[in-house]
Scaffold this active site. Structure first.
Site, mmCIF file in Angstrom:
data_model
loop_
_atom_site.group_PDB
_atom_site.id
_atom_site.type_symbol
_atom_site.label_atom_id
_atom_site.label_comp_id
_atom_site.label_asym_id
_atom_site.label_seq_id
_atom_site.Cartn_x
_atom_site.Cartn_y
_atom_site.Cartn_z
ATOM 1 N N ASP A 159 0.984 -1.069 0.047
ATOM 2 C CA ASP A 159 0.120 0.292 0.001
ATOM 3 C C ASP A 159 0.916 1.431 -0.005
ATOM 4 O O ASP A 159 2.091 0.977 0.069
ATOM 5 C CB ASP A 159 -0.983 -0.040 1.099
ATOM 6 C CG ASP A 159 -2.106 0.806 0.905
ATOM 7 O OD1 ASP A 159 -2.222 1.533 -0.150
ATOM 8 O OD2 ASP A 159 -3.074 0.701 1.594
HETATM 9 C C1 BGC Z 1 -4.926 3.261 -0.022
HETATM 10 C C2 BGC Z 1 -5.113 2.391 -1.243
HETATM 11 C C3 BGC Z 1 -4.978 3.038 -2.358
HETATM 12 C C4 BGC Z 1 -3.535 3.678 -2.393
HETATM 13 C C5 BGC Z 1 -3.285 4.308 -3.905
HETATM 14 C C6 BGC Z 1 -3.644 4.123 -0.307
HETATM 15 O O1 BGC Z 1 -3.599 5.370 0.657
HETATM 16 O O2 BGC Z 1 -4.985 2.707 1.153
HETATM 17 O O3 BGC Z 1 -6.423 1.881 -1.023
HETATM 18 O O4 BGC Z 1 -5.182 2.134 -3.561
HETATM 19 O O5 BGC Z 1 -3.344 4.524 -1.581
HETATM 20 O O6 BGC Z 1 -3.996 5.407 -4.188
#
Ligand code: BGC
Length: 768
Positions: free
Chosen positions: A299
């Protein structure tokens, strides 16, 4: 119009139908989409490339960078273009449009030494340009075909702009309404969650990844993220292995079975071990047990965050631990790029593991056809959405609405549906009545507020064509705590025959980093509600929200309440059709509404206690039962609940056979349970028949109810239909005292009904 009418416009989606899990595996995805020769060609392409790559170029493929809006700490990427040309970036997220994806792609394909194309990712969560209801709302439809179609349309819109990877579906089970990201998932149930998860994967990935409008899906956030303690985002989770396996993992497993191409590791630590550096999750379960063949992305910055968790001492540790645990691609921390070449040279990370990760990423790029077609045709976004997209968005919104209550007022009839009576004076009040950006909900990709038709616009139109009077007042701000002057709203109320109150949350109060410690109406809205109710005019309350709200006062004083979620671009038309009964509400809750925030986490499939509360609640039982002294145990509205403008009767279910052996179940025998569902009202409607079980006498305590099947039934007034559910080993097995997934001898109670709280069970004996 049904979803089938839209099918000619959309790509066909192969669905398992109902809630049954498919038996396809990750390897089947490859097998069904491609011949063995194709497979060999892909292997060969990947091998050839790997053989020509330097260590730095390999690491570059594992480096994902954001070219736009950030949701967390972002590394400085002043030289993004230079990095791409130098082969130091494998994937970009948050690129604006087709023109930009092509421009970045040219740097990779024309300037980098090996011409390896970039993979563009984006959070296409509930639509790309055409924004559908938030995922929690879509889930309330219990309509997997519909959900797959929304994902299909989103994929084709995204792919047209060069985005071939979506960070969706979010399949985290959420049992706590305080957690803001409950809005992004399917709610609290693993069985329904698994069925919906598969629908998204099939919808996004389409018939074959090589089709130009297919995108890679990403099952996230692996795993346990939804169990954040106290519902506070990014907080730690601590789940027993049994709960993890039974409640939190099934939707992920279902994604893998549906052939999901990628998985995102979660931010949270699970029992002290960060999910982004967790070999038990990423190797033992995901790869070894489930046979996942795609790649794992971290993530946002979650590799670096293992240092904040306290398990990695240095940046080098963080990179090594995550890669060795099984995270193939680094989303935004930059640590793979900075650390892996050194770690490989120092012998701390084997080249074979690096090759494995790179091979997985390259394989998906080959599968998507990016090497043959790295660019997308020049594309100018259309000024308005095509009517087919609007129709799908409208149907999706209509199916997402949950009629929470619609009690008759006094001796009269319920307020909804509204009579389309010339002269009727309609008052519309509330901060969400004319809030286009909020209707898009959290994560709205390339959605535009200007595409949204609000309730105010649609209701004014309907009133005008139907010769009704219409007045609107905002009443108060949605979140501002300053005392408001309700005078205009109260004047509108007094001069109306019916008041539609549009209250709830702003979109930004839900989703990521939007946990709430209070679940009531924000700002001054509760006061507005009470003031309007005090005028004595009939009130329909529409709740816009990304989560269940604790609206006990409203439930007691306002006879008609609808959960409208954030309905997307067709908010207004869909709401007006529902209000006037052109469409009959059929949504059912997939997340429990609490009476008060102190009950959270609150979910229907809980275990019993040794001192269960069996009576009506506080005040009627001995003190020494499992209960609050100042609140009931029961929810305000239970999981599965949802009313209609008609009524349905569920006959007592009957099961065959009445007794069955464990051995027979293991051999594939099933218990069949049937009942008759009758539309006892005076209009057509859709019932969502839900099959629940409870097992007792087992080696571990089982939930007081568990969903094991569901069917949407479209029934004309006065007609009935027999529904049938088959319960076999898949439905009846569980992780027992020895942590084996198995069937045990038990008493099996089975309910079929319209929610998780009512009905009388039929009983089957499972014997040794
Ligand atoms: C979130 C994800 C997301 C990623 C990319 C993160 O902060 O937890 O769900 O896909 O950012 O934007």
């Amino acid at each position: 119009m049904t979803i089938t009418d839209l099918m000619p416009y959309l790509w066909p989606v192969a669905l398992a139908g109902g809630a049954a899990a498919t038996n396809r595996t990750a390897t089947d995805r490859t097998a069904t989409n491609r011949t063995a020769t194709d497979q060999a060609v892909i292997d060969q392409t990947v091998e050839n490339l790997l053989g020509r790559m330097t260590t730095e170029e390999k690491v570059g493929q594992l480096n994902q960078r954001s070219a736009g809006n950030a949701t967390g700490p972002a590394a400085q990427v002043s030289e993004l273009s230079a990095m791409i040309a130098a082969g130091q970036v494998g994937s970009l997220l948050n690129v604006a449009d087709a023109e930009q994806t092509n421009a970045y792609q040219a740097l990779a394909v024309e300037r980098s030494r090996l011409h390896i194309p970039l993979l563009f990712g984006l959070d296409v969560i509930h639509g790309f340009r055409t924004i559908f209801p938030i995922n929690l709302g879509l889930a309330a439809s219990w309509d997997v075909d519909l959900i797959a179609q929304t994902a299909r349309l989103a994929a084709s819109e995204a792919a047209r702009e060069g985005v071939r990877w979506t960070f969706s579906p979010m399949v985290d089970i959420a049992r706590d309404a305080r957690w803001g990201r409950i809005a992004e998932g399917a709610g609290e149930d693993p069985y329904l969650g698994a069925a919906i998860a598969q629908a998204y994967v099939h919808g996004y990935q389409g018939r074959a990844l090589a089709d130009p409008d297919s995108v890679l899906a990403c099952a996230k956030h692996f795993a346990g993220y939804g169990a954040a303690e106290a519902g506070r985002d990014y907080n730690t989770t601590d789940l027993s292995e049994r709960t993890l396996r039974q409640v939190y993992l099934p939707p992920f497993r279902a994604c893998v079975q549906a052939g999901v191409a990628t998985v995102m590791a979660a931010f949270n630590a699970l029992a002290g071990i960060p999910a982004s550096a967790n070999p038990f999750l990423l190797q033992q379960i995901l790869r070894k047990t489930w046979g996942f063949g795609g790649f794992v992305v971290s993530d946002w910055n979650s590799i670096a965050e293992t240092m904040a968790h306290g398990t990695a001492k240095t940046a080098a540790d963080a990179a090594a631990q995550s890669l060795l645990a099984g995270v193939d691609m680094d989303l935004e921390s930059g640590l793979y790029l900075a650390q892996l070449p050194l770690l490989v040279r120092a012998g701390k990370v084997p080249m074979a593991r690096l090759d494995q990760a790179v091979g997985r990423v390259l394989r998906e790029k080959v599968e998507l056809g990016l090497f043959e077609r790295p660019y997308v045709p020049a594309f100018t976004p259309i000024p308005d959405l095509p009517s087919v997209a609007r129709r799908l968005a409208r149907v999706a919104a209509e199916e997402s609405f949950v009629l929470l209550q619609n009690r008759p007022r006094g001796a009269g009839r319920p307020l909804l549906p509204l009579p389309a009576q010339p002269g009727l004076r309609i008052g519309l009040i509330g901060p969400l009545a004319d809030a286009p950006a909020d209707m898009l909900g959290p994560w709205s990709a390339r959605g535009r507020p200007s595409d949204v038709i609000t309730l105010r616009t649609s209701l004014a139109d309907r009133a005008a064509t139907g010769h009704m009077a219409f007045r609107y007042a905002k009443g108060c701000d949605a979140v501002d705590e300053q005392p408001s002057d309700f005078r205009q709203a109260l004047a509108v109320s007094r001069e109306s025959d019916v008041v539609i109150l549009a209250l709830g949350e702003r979109a930004y109060q839900t989703g990521e980093a939007a946990s709430r410690a209070h679940l009531d109406l924000p700002g001054r809205q509760q006061q507005l509600l009470e003031a309007v109710a005090a005028t004595g005019r009939p009130v329909v309350l529409l709740l816009f929200a990304g989560r269940p709200l604790a609206v006990a006062w409203a439930a007691q004083h306002i006879p008609t309440i609808v959960a409208a979620w954030f309905p997307g671009v067709e908010a207004g038309p869909a709401l007006v059709r529902m209000l006037f009964g052109d469409v009959n509400p059929s949504g059912h809750l997939t997340a429990t509404f609490p009476r008060s925030v102190g009950q959270e986490p609150l979910y229907y499939n809980a275990l019993s206690t040794g001192r269960p509360l069996t009576g009506a609640g506080a005040g009627t039982e001995t003190r020494f039962t499992s209960r609050y002294i100042d609140e009931l145990n029961t929810p305000l509205f239970p999981f599965g609940h949802g009313l209609s403008y008609t009524t349905f009767n569920y006959a007592q279910p009957a099961a065959q056979p009445g007794a069955i052996s464990v051995a027979a179940l293991r051999r594939g025998a099933k218990v069949t349970v049937t009942t008759e569902v009758t539309n006892t009202g005076d209009r057509e409607g859709v019932a969502v028949a839900q099959c629940y079980i409870r097992l007792t006498g087992t080696s571990v305590a089982r939930p007081v109810r568990e969903l094991k099947g569901f069917q949407r039934l479209d029934l004309r007034a006065g007609t009935h239909q027999v529904v049938r559910f088959a319960l076999g080993q898949d439905e009846l097995s569980f992780w027992n005292a020895d942590m084996k997934q198995t069937v045990e001898s038990a008493k099996l109670d089975i309910w079929i009904g319209g929610d998780s709280a009512t009905g009388t069970p039929t009983t089957v004996l499972i014997h040794d």
